[in-house]
Write an enzyme that holds these catalytic residues in place. Structure first.
Site, short mmCIF file in Angstrom:
data_model
loop_
_atom_site.label_atom_id
_atom_site.label_comp_id
_atom_site.label_asym_id
_atom_site.label_seq_id
_atom_site.Cartn_x
_atom_site.Cartn_y
_atom_site.Cartn_z
N GLU A 2 -6.78 4.81 7.77
CA GLU A 2 -6.53 5.91 7.61
C GLU A 2 -7.84 6.62 6.87
OE1 GLU A 2 -2.73 5.35 5.63
OE2 GLU A 2 -1.87 5.01 7.31
N ASN A 40 0.80 -1.18 -0.01
CA ASN A 40 0.17 -0.01 0.03
C ASN A 40 0.89 1.16 -0.21
OD1 ASN A 40 -1.82 2.00 0.55
ND2 ASN A 40 -2.22 1.50 2.65
N TRP A 41 0.88 1.91 -1.03
CA TRP A 41 2.09 3.04 -1.28
C TRP A 41 1.51 4.12 -0.64
CZ3 TRP A 41 4.63 2.35 -6.85
CH2 TRP A 41 5.31 1.21 -6.73
N LYS A 42 0.29 4.36 -0.06
CA LYS A 42 -0.49 5.51 0.36
C LYS A 42 -0.13 6.73 -0.51
CE LYS A 42 -0.12 3.26 4.77
NZ LYS A 42 -0.24 3.25 6.18
N GLY A 53 2.63 2.42 10.81
CA GLY A 53 3.57 3.32 10.73
C GLY A 53 4.15 4.02 12.05
N HIS A 63 -9.45 1.06 4.73
CA HIS A 63 -8.38 1.23 5.63
C HIS A 63 -8.49 2.28 6.74
CE1 HIS A 63 -4.22 2.36 6.39
NE2 HIS A 63 -3.71 1.37 5.94
N SER A 116 3.58 -2.10 10.57
CA SER A 116 5.03 -2.14 10.64
C SER A 116 5.70 -3.64 10.08
CB SER A 116 5.45 -1.83 12.07
OG SER A 116 4.84 -0.31 12.34
N GLU A 125 -5.20 -4.89 10.40
CA GLU A 125 -4.02 -3.84 10.78
C GLU A 125 -4.61 -3.03 12.06
OE1 GLU A 125 -2.35 -2.80 6.92
OE2 GLU A 125 -4.13 -1.34 6.98
P1 13P Z 1 2.98 0.51 7.74
O1 13P Z 1 3.82 -1.04 7.19
O2 13P Z 1 3.95 1.84 7.27
O3 13P Z 1 2.86 0.25 9.41
O4 13P Z 1 1.66 0.45 7.26
C1 13P Z 1 0.87 -0.39 7.19
C2 13P Z 1 -0.42 -0.18 6.43
O5 13P Z 1 -1.11 0.82 6.70
C3 13P Z 1 -0.78 -0.67 5.39
O6 13P Z 1 -1.99 -0.60 4.88
#
Ligand code: 13P
Length: 252
Positions: free
Chosen positions: A98, A9-11, A174, A96, A214, A168
Site C-alpha cells: 500500500e 497490521n492494523w493499517k 483485502g 508494504h 486474506s 504479500e
Molecule cells: P488482509 O489480511 O486484510 O488481506 O491484509 C493483508 C496485509 O496487507 C497485511 O499487511
C-alpha cells in the site's frame, strides 16, 4: 527451526481508545498458550502509546507500520526510527504494497529504511509481492526476487538475521482471495532459494518469511504448515481479537 512470527497490521484503523481495548482483548485471549509463536501488534502511530500500555506484562511485541530513514530533519509528516523506538516498538513494517502503490515508495527507499531501522535496533518486516497483472504476465519471480534483492542490498549477514520478510501478493490483500497454500509456498520457496544462493544456508535457514493476504482463521493452519511459511502478516482479520487469536493459535 524458525519461530513463527504472526503480526497484526492494523493499517489506518482504530482510535487510541479502541486500539487499547483491542490489544487488551488479544493479550488476554493469548495469555495462556502459544509461547512458540512470536506475536506483534502494529497499530497506527497515534495508538502506539495506548497499545504499549495495554500490552504491559504481556510477551506480545509492538510494531509500527512505516518510518523515515533519517534520524531527524525537516521532513514534515514523517517519523524517524529513533522516535519509533521511544514509543516502545521493537518491530517496523517496511515497504508494504500500500505504501509502494499509493505513496510511490520505491525499492531504493525501502532499502534506505531497512538499513536505518537495523542501525536503530528495530526488527524490520520487509514486504514484497506481485500484482495480479505481473502474476498473469509470468513475472512473479522477477518482481518478487527483484524486490528482495533491492531491499537487502548492502545489508550485512548478521543484520539479515534480525529481520523478516513478508510475501504479500497484492491481489490477495483485502480481497478475500487468498493465495492457495501451494501458490504461497511456491513463492516462499523461491525467496528462500534466492537467499541460499546469495547468503548461504545460515541466512536462508534462519530468516523468517511470513505470508500475508486474506489470512483468516479458516485458512491459517494450512498456510502456516507449509515448509517455507513462517507465520503471517494479518490485515483485516487482525482487527478482531478472536479471529487474530485463532490465527496465532494456528501457528502454534
Ligand atoms: P488482509 O489480511 O486484510 O488481506 O491484509 C493483508 C496485509 O496487507 C497485511 O499487511
Amino acid at each position: 527451526m524458525r519461530r513463527p512470527l504472526v503480526a497484526g497490521n492494523w493499517k489506518m484503523y482504530k482510535s487510541a481508545a479502541e486500539a487499547g481495548t483491542l490489544a487488551r482483548a488479544i493479550a488476554s485471549l493469548l495469555s495462556r498458550d502459544c509461547e512458540t509463536v512470536e506475536v506483534v501488534l502494529c497499530p497506527p502511530f497515534t495508538s502506539l502509546q495506548a497499545v504499549r500500555e495495554a500490552l504491559a506484562g504481556s510477551p506480545i511485541a509492538l510494531g509500527a507500520q512505516n518510518m523515515h530513514w533519517e534520524s531527524e530533519g525537516a521532513f514534515t509528516g514523517e517519523i524517524s526510527p529513533q522516535m519509533i523506538l521511544t514509543t516502545g516498538c521493537s518491530y517496523i513494517i517496511l515497504g508494504h504494497s500500500e505504501r509502494r502503490q499509493y505513496f510511490a515508495e520505491t525499492d531504493e527507499q525501502v532499502n534506505r529504511k531497512l538499513k536505518a531501522a537495523l542501525r536503530a535496533g528495530l526488527s524490520p518486516i520487509v514486504c514484497v509481492g506481485e500484482t495480479l497483472e505481473q502474476r498473469e504476465a509470468g513475472q512473479i519471480e522477477t518482481v518478487v526476487l527483484g524486490q528482495v534483492r533491492a531491499a537487502l542490498q548492502g545489508v550485512s549477514e548478521p543484520e539479515l538475521l534480525k529481520m523478516a520478510l513478508a510475501y504479500e501478493p497484492v491481489w490477495a490483500i483485502g480481497t478475500g482471495r487468498t493465495a492457495t497454500p501451494a501458490q504461497a509456498e511456491e513463492v516462499h520457496g523461491l525467496i528462500r532459494s534466492s537467499l541460499r544462493q546469495h547468503y548461504g544456508e545460515g541466512v536462508a535457514g534462519a530468516l523468517r518469511i511470513q505470508y500475508g493476504g486474506s489470512v483468516k482463521p479458516e485458512n491459517a493452519a494450512e498456510l502456516f504448515t507449509q515448509q517455507n511459511i513462517d507465520g503471517g502478516l494479518i490485515g483485516g482479520a487482525a482487527l478482531k481479537a478472536d479471529s487474530f487469536a485463532a490465527i496465532v493459535r494456528a501457528a502454534c
